[in-house]
Write an enzyme that holds these catalytic residues in place. Structure first.
Site, mmCIF file in Angstrom:
data_model
loop_
_atom_site.group_PDB
_atom_site.id
_atom_site.type_symbol
_atom_site.label_atom_id
_atom_site.label_comp_id
_atom_site.label_asym_id
_atom_site.label_seq_id
_atom_site.Cartn_x
_atom_site.Cartn_y
_atom_site.Cartn_z
ATOM 1 N N LYS A 43 23.502 33.941 50.239
ATOM 2 C CA LYS A 43 24.147 33.310 51.374
ATOM 3 C C LYS A 43 23.321 33.487 52.642
ATOM 4 O O LYS A 43 23.491 32.757 53.615
ATOM 5 C CB LYS A 43 25.542 33.955 51.619
ATOM 6 C CG LYS A 43 26.512 33.846 50.503
ATOM 7 C CD LYS A 43 27.782 34.645 50.920
ATOM 8 C CE LYS A 43 28.698 34.855 49.747
ATOM 9 N NZ LYS A 43 29.757 35.835 50.054
ATOM 10 N N GLU A 99 14.256 31.736 53.010
ATOM 11 C CA GLU A 99 14.878 33.038 52.756
ATOM 12 C C GLU A 99 15.220 33.711 54.078
ATOM 13 O O GLU A 99 14.534 33.512 55.083
ATOM 14 C CB GLU A 99 13.896 33.943 51.993
ATOM 15 C CG GLU A 99 14.268 34.193 50.546
ATOM 16 C CD GLU A 99 15.482 35.091 50.363
ATOM 17 O OE1 GLU A 99 16.419 35.053 51.174
ATOM 18 O OE2 GLU A 99 15.487 35.823 49.367
ATOM 19 N N ILE A 101 15.426 37.235 54.407
ATOM 20 C CA ILE A 101 14.624 38.458 54.565
ATOM 21 C C ILE A 101 13.912 38.785 53.256
ATOM 22 O O ILE A 101 14.480 38.585 52.179
ATOM 23 C CB ILE A 101 15.537 39.625 55.025
ATOM 24 C CG1 ILE A 101 14.729 40.886 55.348
ATOM 25 C CG2 ILE A 101 16.640 39.925 54.046
ATOM 26 C CD1 ILE A 101 15.533 41.926 56.132
ATOM 27 N N VAL A 102 12.685 39.220 53.371
ATOM 28 C CA VAL A 102 11.935 39.664 52.193
ATOM 29 C C VAL A 102 11.772 41.175 52.295
ATOM 30 O O VAL A 102 11.202 41.679 53.261
ATOM 31 C CB VAL A 102 10.565 38.967 52.094
ATOM 32 C CG1 VAL A 102 9.791 39.491 50.885
ATOM 33 C CG2 VAL A 102 10.746 37.455 51.990
ATOM 34 N N ASP A 103 12.314 41.855 51.301
ATOM 35 C CA ASP A 103 12.323 43.322 51.291
ATOM 36 C C ASP A 103 11.285 43.791 50.264
ATOM 37 O O ASP A 103 10.107 43.911 50.580
ATOM 38 C CB ASP A 103 13.757 43.763 50.979
ATOM 39 C CG ASP A 103 13.972 45.256 51.023
ATOM 40 O OD1 ASP A 103 13.049 45.999 51.354
ATOM 41 O OD2 ASP A 103 15.102 45.706 50.721
ATOM 42 N N LYS A 131 10.247 43.017 55.607
ATOM 43 C CA LYS A 131 10.065 44.470 55.724
ATOM 44 C C LYS A 131 8.744 44.801 55.053
ATOM 45 O O LYS A 131 8.700 45.085 53.850
ATOM 46 C CB LYS A 131 11.212 45.197 55.027
ATOM 47 C CG LYS A 131 12.569 44.974 55.646
ATOM 48 C CD LYS A 131 13.621 45.795 54.910
ATOM 49 C CE LYS A 131 14.991 45.548 55.473
ATOM 50 N NZ LYS A 131 16.040 46.264 54.719
ATOM 51 N N ASP A 159 23.905 40.275 56.114
ATOM 52 C CA ASP A 159 25.142 41.050 56.076
ATOM 53 C C ASP A 159 24.919 42.502 55.672
ATOM 54 O O ASP A 159 23.873 42.874 55.164
ATOM 55 C CB ASP A 159 26.104 40.436 55.058
ATOM 56 C CG ASP A 159 25.685 40.763 53.618
ATOM 57 O OD1 ASP A 159 24.498 40.548 53.282
ATOM 58 O OD2 ASP A 159 26.522 41.260 52.850
HETATM 59 P P1 IMP Z 1 14.052 41.706 47.776
HETATM 60 O O1 IMP Z 1 14.183 41.082 46.424
HETATM 61 O O2 IMP Z 1 14.008 43.212 47.696
HETATM 62 O O3 IMP Z 1 12.913 41.164 48.591
HETATM 63 O O4 IMP Z 1 15.414 41.455 48.502
HETATM 64 C C1 IMP Z 1 15.648 40.378 49.248
HETATM 65 C C2 IMP Z 1 17.132 40.203 49.481
HETATM 66 O O5 IMP Z 1 17.809 41.446 49.727
HETATM 67 C C3 IMP Z 1 17.331 39.390 50.710
HETATM 68 O O6 IMP Z 1 17.365 38.023 50.415
HETATM 69 C C4 IMP Z 1 18.663 39.900 51.233
HETATM 70 O O7 IMP Z 1 19.703 39.183 50.640
HETATM 71 C C5 IMP Z 1 18.724 41.337 50.795
HETATM 72 N N1 IMP Z 1 18.314 42.265 51.872
HETATM 73 C C6 IMP Z 1 17.223 43.071 51.885
HETATM 74 N N2 IMP Z 1 17.146 43.804 53.012
HETATM 75 C C7 IMP Z 1 18.218 43.438 53.752
HETATM 76 C C8 IMP Z 1 18.712 43.856 55.069
HETATM 77 O O8 IMP Z 1 18.146 44.686 55.797
HETATM 78 N N3 IMP Z 1 19.861 43.254 55.470
HETATM 79 C C9 IMP Z 1 20.538 42.344 54.730
HETATM 80 N N4 IMP Z 1 20.109 41.923 53.515
HETATM 81 C C10 IMP Z 1 18.970 42.470 53.029
HETATM 82 MG MG MG Z 2 18.680 36.699 50.568
#
Ligand code: IMP
Ligand code: MG
Length: 178
Positions: A43, A99, A101-103, A131, A159
């Site tokens: 979302k 997207e 955020i990319v974590d 990040k 969120d």
């Molecule tokens: P990844 O697969 O670890 O890159 O995660 C990405 C997804 O994790 C994002 O699309 C978000 O939905 C969620 N996410 C990661 N960090 C945060 C944050 O700080 N706040 C909110 N959602 C986050």
């Molecule tokens: Mg996301």
């Protein structure tokens, strides 16, 4: 629920200025293509997609996709599951994944390879926030808004436990905010 608002990390004005810059770059890069499909990742990307798409000066259509990677926790499992696929045929089209955020990068990496299997003309990526220190996989973000640290952020679509998505800015959530 604490009624105090999360502390501002990226202001509404800074977000809006950056979104306009990204939109101008995307428009310039796609001025020769008439079939850009923006695919928002639900979302979290819904507000970024709404603002970004309305600032483009080129033809575009909108799709959504939903994935689940975290279950209910805030630590990535690395396993990404497709919850809802795109509804239109993207074969031969220029795809822009949008997207929030990319974590770790697992979600975006999965989406790129999954969408490439539909044989689009190209796949590019836009993310409002990255990040950088949390990256576990190498994934290219063609249009990036901001780099931040490893803190959990909310607002502008993002969120924490479904709270704070509609804040106009990006804020840092402390345990007392939740
Ligand atoms: P990844 O697969 O670890 O890159 O995660 C990405 C997804 O994790 C994002 O699309 C978000 O939905 C969620 N996410 C990661 N960090 C945060 C944050 O700080 N706040 C909110 N959602 C986050
Ligand atoms: Mg996301």
């Amino acid at each position: 629920m604490n009624i105090e608002s999360p502390e501002v990390l990226i202001s509404e004005d800074d977000i809006q200025a950056r979104v306009l810059e990204l939109a101008e770059k995307i428009s310039a890069d796609h001025e020769d293509s008439s079939n850009l499909v923006m695919i928002g990742v639900l979302k979290g990307s819904f507000i970024f997609l709404a603002d970004l798409s309305r600032r483009l000066s080129i033809p575009r259509t909108i799709e959504f996709i939903a994935v689940s990677s975290y279950g209910n926790g805030s630590v990535s499992s690395g396993a990404v599951r497709l919850v809802m696929d795109v509804r239109s045929n993207i074969e031969g089209k220029h795809v822009l994944i949008v997207e929030d955020i990319v974590d770790t990068g697992h979600t975006l990496k999965y989406l790129i390879s999954m969408l490439k299997s539909h044989r689009p003309a190209s796949v590019k990526t836009a993310a409002l926030v990255r990040k950088a220190e949390s990256a576990e996989v190498d994934v290219t973000i063609d249009y990036l808004g901001f780099d931040i640290g490893e803190e959990w952020v909310v607002g502008y679509g993002l969120d924490y436990g479904e709270q704070h998505r509609t804040l106009p800015y990006i804020g840092v959530v402390k345990p007392s905010d939740t």
